[in-house]
Write a protein that holds these residues in place. Structure first.
Motif, PDB file in Angstrom:
ATOM      1  N   GLN A   6       0.852  -1.182   0.000  1.00  0.00           N
ATOM      2  CA  GLN A   6       0.000   0.000   0.000  1.00  0.00           C
ATOM      3  C   GLN A   6       0.889   1.234   0.000  1.00  0.00           C
ATOM      4  O   GLN A   6       1.978   1.228   0.599  1.00  0.00           O
ATOM      5  N   TYR A   7       0.426   2.297  -0.637  1.00  0.00           N
ATOM      6  CA  TYR A   7       1.225   3.501  -0.854  1.00  0.00           C
ATOM      7  C   TYR A   7       0.502   4.719  -0.293  1.00  0.00           C
ATOM      8  O   TYR A   7      -0.708   4.861  -0.448  1.00  0.00           O
ATOM      9  N   PHE A   8       1.289   5.600   0.327  1.00  0.00           N
ATOM     10  CA  PHE A   8       0.746   6.794   0.963  1.00  0.00           C
ATOM     11  C   PHE A   8       1.659   7.973   0.699  1.00  0.00           C
ATOM     12  O   PHE A   8       2.859   7.804   0.457  1.00  0.00           O
ATOM     13  N   GLU A  60      -2.255  10.396   2.882  1.00  0.00           N
ATOM     14  CA  GLU A  60      -3.342   9.969   2.010  1.00  0.00           C
ATOM     15  C   GLU A  60      -2.828   8.861   1.098  1.00  0.00           C
ATOM     16  O   GLU A  60      -1.625   8.786   0.822  1.00  0.00           O
ATOM     17  N   SER A  61      -3.728   8.045   0.609  1.00  0.00           N
ATOM     18  CA  SER A  61      -3.339   7.005  -0.349  1.00  0.00           C
ATOM     19  C   SER A  61      -2.797   7.654  -1.619  1.00  0.00           C
ATOM     20  O   SER A  61      -3.247   8.724  -2.017  1.00  0.00           O
TER      21      SER A  61
END
Length: 76
Positions: A6-8, A60-61
């Motif tokens: 997952q990336y933020f 945030e994503s």
């Protein structure tokens, strides 16, 4: 089966931070993009509360593409 990372990201006044989190083992990578375009890369080990921490810190994503474009500029 392994989970997808997952990336933020979070944009600060004059720099931004992007984070990749591998939920299977809580490892990941942090990128700091400086105002001059320099990209600083740090391999990280997170704890199981990382997703809550990122939310509290107003991350945030973001897309894997955005992260990987900046990662390509990182000097190893």
């Amino acid at each position: 089966m392994k989970s997808l990372p997952q990336y933020f990201k979070r944009v600060f006044d004059d720099y931004q931070v992007l984070v990749k989190v591998n939920a299977d083992d809580f490892s990941g990578t942090e990128l700091i993009i400086h105002p001059d375009g320099r990209v600083e890369k740090t391999e990280m080990e997170f704890d199981e509360e990382i997703f809550e921490d990122l939310e509290v810190d107003e991350f945030e994503s973001c897309s894997p593409l955005e992260f990987n474009l900046h990662l390509a500029k990182a000097g190893d």
